[in-house]
Design a protein around this motif. Structure first.
Motif, PDB file in Angstrom:
ATOM      1  N   THR A  35       0.829  -1.206   0.000  1.00  0.00           N
ATOM      2  CA  THR A  35       0.000   0.000   0.000  1.00  0.00           C
ATOM      3  C   THR A  35       0.861   1.252   0.000  1.00  0.00           C
ATOM      4  N   TYR A  36       1.966   1.219   0.730  1.00  0.00           N
ATOM      5  CA  TYR A  36       2.889   2.362   0.700  1.00  0.00           C
ATOM      6  C   TYR A  36       3.433   2.579  -0.709  1.00  0.00           C
ATOM      7  N   GLU A  37       3.844   1.500  -1.385  1.00  0.00           N
ATOM      8  CA  GLU A  37       4.347   1.626  -2.755  1.00  0.00           C
ATOM      9  C   GLU A  37       3.281   2.217  -3.670  1.00  0.00           C
ATOM     10  N   LEU A  38       2.033   1.796  -3.481  1.00  0.00           N
ATOM     11  CA  LEU A  38       0.934   2.340  -4.282  1.00  0.00           C
ATOM     12  C   LEU A  38       0.804   3.841  -4.074  1.00  0.00           C
ATOM     13  N   LEU A  39       0.873   4.292  -2.817  1.00  0.00           N
ATOM     14  CA  LEU A  39       0.719   5.719  -2.540  1.00  0.00           C
ATOM     15  C   LEU A  39       1.878   6.538  -3.102  1.00  0.00           C
ATOM     16  N   VAL A  40       3.082   5.972  -3.083  1.00  0.00           N
ATOM     17  CA  VAL A  40       4.218   6.673  -3.678  1.00  0.00           C
ATOM     18  C   VAL A  40       3.986   6.882  -5.178  1.00  0.00           C
ATOM     19  N   MET A  41       3.460   5.859  -5.845  1.00  0.00           N
ATOM     20  CA  MET A  41       3.170   5.976  -7.280  1.00  0.00           C
ATOM     21  C   MET A  41       2.045   6.981  -7.518  1.00  0.00           C
ATOM     22  N   ASP A  46     -11.572   1.939  -9.962  1.00  0.00           N
ATOM     23  CA  ASP A  46     -12.901   1.538  -9.478  1.00  0.00           C
ATOM     24  C   ASP A  46     -13.047   1.764  -7.974  1.00  0.00           C
ATOM     25  N   LEU A  47     -12.701   2.984  -7.526  1.00  0.00           N
ATOM     26  CA  LEU A  47     -12.858   3.368  -6.128  1.00  0.00           C
ATOM     27  C   LEU A  47     -13.953   4.407  -6.000  1.00  0.00           C
ATOM     28  N   SER A  48     -14.465   4.568  -4.797  1.00  0.00           N
ATOM     29  CA  SER A  48     -15.373   5.685  -4.567  1.00  0.00           C
ATOM     30  C   SER A  48     -14.557   6.972  -4.601  1.00  0.00           C
ATOM     31  N   LEU A  49     -15.196   8.076  -4.941  1.00  0.00           N
ATOM     32  CA  LEU A  49     -14.469   9.340  -5.038  1.00  0.00           C
ATOM     33  C   LEU A  49     -13.894   9.746  -3.684  1.00  0.00           C
ATOM     34  N   ALA A  50     -14.642   9.481  -2.601  1.00  0.00           N
ATOM     35  CA  ALA A  50     -14.142   9.830  -1.268  1.00  0.00           C
ATOM     36  C   ALA A  50     -12.884   9.031  -0.934  1.00  0.00           C
ATOM     37  N   THR A  51     -12.874   7.732  -1.263  1.00  0.00           N
ATOM     38  CA  THR A  51     -11.694   6.900  -1.014  1.00  0.00           C
ATOM     39  C   THR A  51     -10.511   7.367  -1.839  1.00  0.00           C
ATOM     40  N   ALA A  52     -10.774   7.722  -3.105  1.00  0.00           N
ATOM     41  CA  ALA A  52      -9.694   8.192  -3.979  1.00  0.00           C
ATOM     42  C   ALA A  52      -9.096   9.495  -3.462  1.00  0.00           C
ATOM     43  N   ARG A  53      -9.926  10.418  -3.032  1.00  0.00           N
ATOM     44  CA  ARG A  53      -9.428  11.687  -2.489  1.00  0.00           C
ATOM     45  C   ARG A  53      -8.561  11.453  -1.253  1.00  0.00           C
ATOM     46  N   GLU A  54      -8.977  10.502  -0.406  1.00  0.00           N
ATOM     47  CA  GLU A  54      -8.225  10.223   0.806  1.00  0.00           C
ATOM     48  C   GLU A  54      -6.859   9.638   0.480  1.00  0.00           C
ATOM     49  N   LYS A  55      -6.790   8.772  -0.512  1.00  0.00           N
ATOM     50  CA  LYS A  55      -5.503   8.189  -0.899  1.00  0.00           C
ATOM     51  C   LYS A  55      -4.561   9.261  -1.438  1.00  0.00           C
ATOM     52  N   VAL A  56      -5.076  10.186  -2.213  1.00  0.00           N
ATOM     53  CA  VAL A  56      -4.235  11.269  -2.731  1.00  0.00           C
ATOM     54  C   VAL A  56      -3.762  12.154  -1.578  1.00  0.00           C
ATOM     55  N   ARG A  57      -4.639  12.447  -0.633  1.00  0.00           N
ATOM     56  CA  ARG A  57      -4.252  13.272   0.518  1.00  0.00           C
ATOM     57  C   ARG A  57      -3.151  12.615   1.321  1.00  0.00           C
ATOM     58  N   VAL A  58      -3.324  11.313   1.634  1.00  0.00           N
ATOM     59  CA  VAL A  58      -2.327  10.595   2.424  1.00  0.00           C
ATOM     60  C   VAL A  58      -1.009  10.517   1.663  1.00  0.00           C
ATOM     61  N   ALA A  59      -1.073  10.264   0.357  1.00  0.00           N
ATOM     62  CA  ALA A  59       0.148  10.164  -0.449  1.00  0.00           C
ATOM     63  C   ALA A  59       0.948  11.455  -0.396  1.00  0.00           C
ATOM     64  N   GLN A  60       0.293  12.588  -0.496  1.00  0.00           N
ATOM     65  CA  GLN A  60       0.994  13.869  -0.453  1.00  0.00           C
ATOM     66  C   GLN A  60       1.507  14.191   0.952  1.00  0.00           C
ATOM     67  N   ALA A  61       0.734  13.814   1.980  1.00  0.00           N
ATOM     68  CA  ALA A  61       1.150  14.098   3.356  1.00  0.00           C
ATOM     69  C   ALA A  61       2.395  13.312   3.736  1.00  0.00           C
ATOM     70  N   LEU A  62       2.536  12.092   3.232  1.00  0.00           N
ATOM     71  CA  LEU A  62       3.682  11.259   3.579  1.00  0.00           C
ATOM     72  C   LEU A  62       4.995  11.836   3.068  1.00  0.00           C
ATOM     73  N   LYS A  63       4.923  12.710   2.098  1.00  0.00           N
ATOM     74  CA  LYS A  63       6.145  13.273   1.513  1.00  0.00           C
ATOM     75  C   LYS A  63       6.971  14.026   2.549  1.00  0.00           C
ATOM     76  N   ARG A  64       6.315  14.624   3.551  1.00  0.00           N
ATOM     77  CA  ARG A  64       7.030  15.415   4.561  1.00  0.00           C
ATOM     78  C   ARG A  64       7.112  14.700   5.902  1.00  0.00           C
ATOM     79  N   LEU A  65       6.787  13.404   5.918  1.00  0.00           N
ATOM     80  CA  LEU A  65       6.791  12.630   7.163  1.00  0.00           C
ATOM     81  C   LEU A  65       7.646  11.375   6.981  1.00  0.00           C
ATOM     82  N   PRO A  66       8.955  11.496   7.086  1.00  0.00           N
ATOM     83  CA  PRO A  66       9.840  10.358   6.798  1.00  0.00           C
ATOM     84  C   PRO A  66       9.715   9.193   7.782  1.00  0.00           C
ATOM     85  N   LEU A  67       9.483   9.462   9.059  1.00  0.00           N
ATOM     86  CA  LEU A  67       9.401   8.378  10.036  1.00  0.00           C
ATOM     87  C   LEU A  67       8.152   7.528   9.822  1.00  0.00           C
ATOM     88  N   ILE A  68       7.023   8.183   9.573  1.00  0.00           N
ATOM     89  CA  ILE A  68       5.790   7.444   9.288  1.00  0.00           C
ATOM     90  C   ILE A  68       5.948   6.667   7.994  1.00  0.00           C
TER      91      ILE A  68
END
Length: 413
Positions: free
Chosen positions: A26-32, A59-81
């Motif tokens: 899942t982490y690899e997916l979010l990086v992509m 084939d995701l709900s729009l709310a789920t897709a938005r959340e994945k994009v948000r988390v993916a961008q947030a992880l960029k500045r959080l190296p320990l997480i």
């Protein structure tokens, strides 16, 4: 010849390994997804943003897709997480919650907490951190602005439906008022205990309205702590620093001025107070602290019972145990009985946390037990068909039926 079932230990290990790989994948997916978003990949398909493309393409709900994009961008500045997520140590559920509140300065503490606690505790702590921030004033304003009540009459069925939306603190107050009205009615009409829960809730609501129109039956009568709404807030949050709060910090400050509300201020570790060994009976102040720390939930692993809870002395008072916060915990009636009569033991583990041990000395895992997992091999024939289809009643019910004892006495805490 019948095939031997896979040992529980092997299933446990296999599921854990697979979940770890899923977390890392899942982490690899979010990086992509983050790279796709930063390069504007959605424009190649003529779509306006990455969330819309992700919802369509995967084939995701729009709310789920938005959340994945948000988390993916947030992880960029959080190296320990990111590191803990990529190794599979953190689940996506925990990472979602952490990325809503984590900052580079607080990341280390949050990761440490997330690695030691289940996802629901991580989500609750992150929500409290959001509520403890000054920015939560906007949340309180929106909740207050959206409050409302609607009545819908159904003449054909001769009924009225009531829908009410309130801020969380007001909703807790309504819940406690319903609890008190319902229990008061049960004392007056004992036969009503056989009525369904939802019906009794509706009757309690009508009782509240009737007493309001007629005047309270006992003006100025006191109320038990069972119906007390307690707001949890860190002292640091009240002082304007970083801290947790169960409601928006502005709401907590308002409730501090209200004599009808109890605001429980806590240290950073969430430890309120203790009184030593002078009293065997748990005072109200200590009882409130125990319920606050244990989140009004049975502490036995796997049990989430919020009702019929007892305050248990881990080291019994008669054996020198103190009536202190670190010697008390909440147990539901069922698991309180198992500890006293069922020879289950509570002791400190290597991390100095309370752990539960079976009568044979094996520790109960944090996720709890299914009846089949608890029974030793030499008891299999005695339980027979109950293992394949455990009787209703929840955790350990099949094993409890082996113990034929009279009802337990009231315990001296």
């Amino acid at each position: 010849m019948a095939t031997e079932p896979t040992p529980i230990e092997a299933l446990d290990e296999g599921i854990l390994q697979l979940c770890t790989r899923i977390n890392a994948a899942t982490y690899e997916l979010l990086v992509m997804i983050r790279e796709f978003d930063e390069r504007g990949g959605c424009l190649k398909w003529g779509l306006e943003n990455t969330a819309t493309w992700l919802a369509w393409r995967c084939d995701l709900s729009l709310a789920t897709a938005r959340e994945k994009v948000r988390v993916a961008q947030a992880l960029k500045r959080l190296p320990l997480i990111s590191a803990a997520f990529s190794s599979g140590e953190l689940s996506y559920s925990k990472v979602r919650s952490l990325t809503r509140v984590a900052q580079p300065a607080s990341e280390t503490e949050l990761v440490d907490f997330a690695l030691r606690n289940p996802a629901r505790h991580v989500a609750e702590r992150c929500r409290e951190l959001r509520m403890g921030a000054p920015a939560s004033a906007g949340i309180a304003e929106r909740a207050w602005a959206s409050r409302g009540l609607r009545l819908r009459r159904d003449a054909e069925r001769d009924t009225v439906s009531v829908t009410v939306e309130l801020p969380l603190a007001a909703g807790d107050l309504l819940e406690k008022a319903l609890d008190k009205a319902r229990d008061d009615e049960c004392l007056e009409i004992p036969d009503i205990v056989d009525t369904s829960w939802s019906t009794r809730q509706a009757d309690a609501f009508v009782t509240m309205l009737t007493e309001y129109l007629q005047g309270s039956r006992e003006e100025g009568a006191g109320s038990s702590d069972n119906y007390l709404v307690t707001i949890h807030v860190d002292q640091s949050a009240l002082a304007g620093d970083v801290g947790r709060s169960s409601v928006p910090i502005t709401t907590a400050k308002r409730l501090c001025c209200d004599g009808k509300a109890v605001v429980l201020t806590e240290t950073k570790e969430g430890e309120p107070l203790s009184i030593g060994r002078k009293s065997r009976i748990v005072p109200k102040s200590i009882g409130r602290a125990v319920r606050a720390r244990d989140r009004n939930t049975c502490r036995f692993p796997g049990c989430r019972n919020h009702r019929f809870l007892d305050i248990h002395h881990v080291e019994h008072w008669s054996a020198g145990g103190a009536t202190a916060l670190d010697n008390l915990m909440l147990l539901c009636t069922k698991h309180h009985t198992l500890v006293h009569e069922g020879r289950f033991r509570i002791d400190k583990d290597f991390r100095d946390n309370w752990a539960f041990y079976r009568p044979d000395g094996i520790a109960v895992p944090a996720c709890g037990y299914h009846a089949r997992d608890l029974v030793d091999e030499d008891l299999g024939e005695r339980l027979g068909k109950h293992l394949g289809h455990p009787p209703r009643g929840g955790l350990l019910s099949a094993v409890e039926k082996l113990v034929n004892e009279p009802p337990p006495p009231e315990y001296l805490h």
